[in-house]
Design an enzyme around this catalytic site. Structure first.
Site, mmCIF file in Angstrom:
data_model
loop_
_atom_site.group_PDB
_atom_site.id
_atom_site.type_symbol
_atom_site.label_atom_id
_atom_site.label_comp_id
_atom_site.label_asym_id
_atom_site.label_seq_id
_atom_site.Cartn_x
_atom_site.Cartn_y
_atom_site.Cartn_z
ATOM 1 N N HIS A 167 -54.271 20.611 2.275
ATOM 2 C CA HIS A 167 -54.837 21.958 2.306
ATOM 3 C C HIS A 167 -54.541 22.590 0.957
ATOM 4 O O HIS A 167 -53.386 22.690 0.543
ATOM 5 C CB HIS A 167 -54.201 22.788 3.425
ATOM 6 C CG HIS A 167 -54.770 24.165 3.500
ATOM 7 N ND1 HIS A 167 -55.772 24.505 4.383
ATOM 8 C CD2 HIS A 167 -54.528 25.282 2.780
ATOM 9 C CE1 HIS A 167 -56.102 25.776 4.209
ATOM 10 N NE2 HIS A 167 -55.359 26.270 3.243
ATOM 11 N N CYS A 168 -55.587 22.978 0.246
ATOM 12 C CA CYS A 168 -55.406 23.499 -1.099
ATOM 13 C C CYS A 168 -55.547 25.018 -1.103
ATOM 14 O O CYS A 168 -56.653 25.522 -0.886
ATOM 15 C CB CYS A 168 -56.438 22.874 -2.040
ATOM 16 S SG CYS A 168 -56.234 23.381 -3.744
ATOM 17 N N PRO A 169 -54.485 25.780 -1.355
ATOM 18 C CA PRO A 169 -54.627 27.239 -1.380
ATOM 19 C C PRO A 169 -55.459 27.725 -2.561
ATOM 20 O O PRO A 169 -56.099 28.766 -2.494
ATOM 21 C CB PRO A 169 -53.192 27.751 -1.469
ATOM 22 C CG PRO A 169 -52.363 26.589 -1.865
ATOM 23 C CD PRO A 169 -53.093 25.347 -1.545
#
Lengths: 358, 158
Positions: A167-169
């Site tokens: 999950h890439c912020p």
């Protein structure tokens, strides 16, 4: 009369479980926290805007117009890839409908058998063979499915994602099977863009570092740029710099740690109304027999005008001739010798010699 | 066969859902989309094994064609990348074309093979490409004069 029921079309995205945000009637899908994504957008757009505004005009004129054009194309590609990564479905696996969930539960119970009360049920694992290797498929309690190989449940988005990467912020979304390609192209193109911009910036950085180094050199020798250009203190036949303390630390401390000099201009002082008479009125041939030295009312006007005196400070020619004639008349009678105002010889030595000649 | 239906509409309107069978994914060749051809026991009395296997094998072939990595996929990927993937606003991807073919095939199979046998196949895309859901329907009327009763019960239901 029958009531007409207008039912609004409800799209499937409105009923999807999970913690995603949807925009544009379901066309855009993102994670709930988008703050870091806005930061990414701001950094990329801001840096490129500065580059286009300040560097590109210079580069287009002095080097080639293709340089900013390529930068624009690359920037647009970066933005397209970023938006594609952030807005697309990463490969979310929909949750099992009730019938499918109970079908799987029955299969699990059949496989595990009856669990005696008080004992923890065995973990729900299904073994599959992939290319002669045993892979364990885990059961997801939230989505009620056995996850396919390489899928994982994202706790931030509360979804199972196929071929889950992370999950890439920064992009505000999960990276999975469907958008991994765009994520990679985004990072690759952004690296290229950064390197491209920095190559042109590095020239300015080198120039700036050079300039700083040059002034550090000047400070350490207590020289000005003007003196350095003229070579005032260099060369064999020139005198040494009399202002230098002959010590680097002392020279530096004078510039950097010296006193704060006040301004002598008094820019904000209020102007006074000055009524003192002008030069012309004072120079009218006076009936006074005294040899009076015509006094200039302006204290700043020098008695000996030279090429640097402003014109309005110089006495007018008509009045000056009057003065000189009156002076010469008076000088003949008196022993006082006053150097004439409008004399062509402004040199001190010449006037002294002239006086001596008389 | 215990029940016979004329078409899909009759099936949905007049029959009651008894059970659902889920054909799972076959991961033996990796993560490519493939369904198990193992014949479920619940369908033993409903449909011939060969027909079922034929359906699943055809579906597997369709998915293999969609996911094939070859010249066509390279070309599509390169053209798309060079347009920053904007070309997909006007063009359909290869996978989408195959999915349309699959939808048409499933409808055709339902009409010809499964509905007359009281079964209904759901397109895997509607179940997240995880399972092929096969719904088993039972006629509401008596099993005697099944077709007549089903049509009458069907008409009254409407």
């Amino acid at each position: 009369m029958s009531a007409v029921m207008i039912t609004r079309k409800v799209r499937k995205w409105e009923k999807l479980p999970g913690k995603n945000t949807f925009c544009c009637d379901g066309r855009v899908m993102m994670a709930r926290q988008k703050g870091v994504f806005y930061l990414t957008l701001f950094l990329i757009v801001g840096t490129c805007a500065l580059f286009f505004a300040f560097e590109c005009p210079y580069l287009a004129v002095h080097l080639s117009p293709t340089i900013p054009v390529f930068a624009v194309v690359l920037f647009l590609f970066v933005m397209a890839m970023l938006l594609r990564t952030s807005f697309s479905d990463p490969g979310v696996l929909p949750r099992a409908l009730p019938e499918e969930a109970s079908f799987i539960e029955m299969e699990i119970e059949a496989a595990n058998g009856n669990v005696p009360a008080g004992q923890r049920p065995p973990p729900r694992i299904r073994n599959v063979q992939i290319n002669n290797q045993i892979v364990k498929l885990k059961y997801c309690y939230t989505c009620k499915i056995f996850r396919p190989p390489r899928a994982s449940h994202c706790s931030i988005c509360d979804n199972c994602v196929d071929r889950f990467d992370h999950h890439c912020p920064w992009v505000g979304n999960c990276v999975g099977k469907r958008n991994y390609r765009f994520f990679y192209l985004f990072t690759l193109s952004l690296s290229l863009l950064t390197i491209y911009i920095f190559t042109f910036d590095i020239v300015h950085v080198v120039m700036l570092v050079g300039l700083t180094g040059f002034h550090t050199y000047l400070i350490s020798l207590n020289q000005t740029t003007n003196e350095d250009i003229k070579g005032s203190w260099s060369g064999k036949n020139r005198v040494q710099n009399p202002y230098s303390h002959k010590n680097i630390m002392k020279n530096c401390s004078e510039i950097l740690c010296g006193p704060t000099y006040p301004s002598v201009l008094d820019r904000r002082g209020v102007m006074q109304q000055d009524d003192s008479p002008s030069l012309t009125t004072a120079a009218t041939p006076s009936s006074t027999s005294d040899s009076t030295v015509p006094q200039t009312t302006k204290p700043t006007a020098p008695l000996i005008p030279n090429e640097h005196t402003p014109d309005d400070a110089k006495p007018s020619i008509a009045t000056s001739t009057e003065i000189s004639t009156s002076l010469t008349e008076e000088s003949e009678s008196t022993a006082h010798k006053v150097p004439p105002l409008a004399s062509p010889e402004t040199d001190v030595e010449a006037s002294i010699a002239k006086a001596a000649a008389h | 066969m215990a029940t016979e239906f004329h078409n899909l509409q009759e099936l949905r309107h007049s029959a009651s859902l008894v059970n659902k069978v889920f054909v799972q994914r076959d991961y033996s060749e990796g993560t490519t989309c493939k369904f198990q051809t193992k014949f479920p026991s619940e369908l033993e009395s409903r449909v011939e094994r060969t027909l079922f296997e034929e359906t699943v094998k055809t579906l597997n072939n369709f998915y293999a064609e969609a996911e094939k990595i070859g010249a066509h996929s390279y070309l599509e990927a390169c053209v798309a990348c060079s347009t920053a993937y904007l070309i997909f606003l006007c063009m359909e991807t290869r996978y989408e074309k195959v999915l349309k073919k699959i939808a048409k095939y499933i409808q055709e199979q339902n009409e010809k093979v499964y509905a007359p046998r009281g079964l209904l196949i759901t397109d895997p895309i509607d179940r997240g490409m995880r399972v092929i859901e096969i719904s088993i329907y039972e006629d509401r009327g008596s099993s005697g004069s099944s077709s007549a009763s089903s049509s009458t019960s069907g008409s009254t239901a409407r």
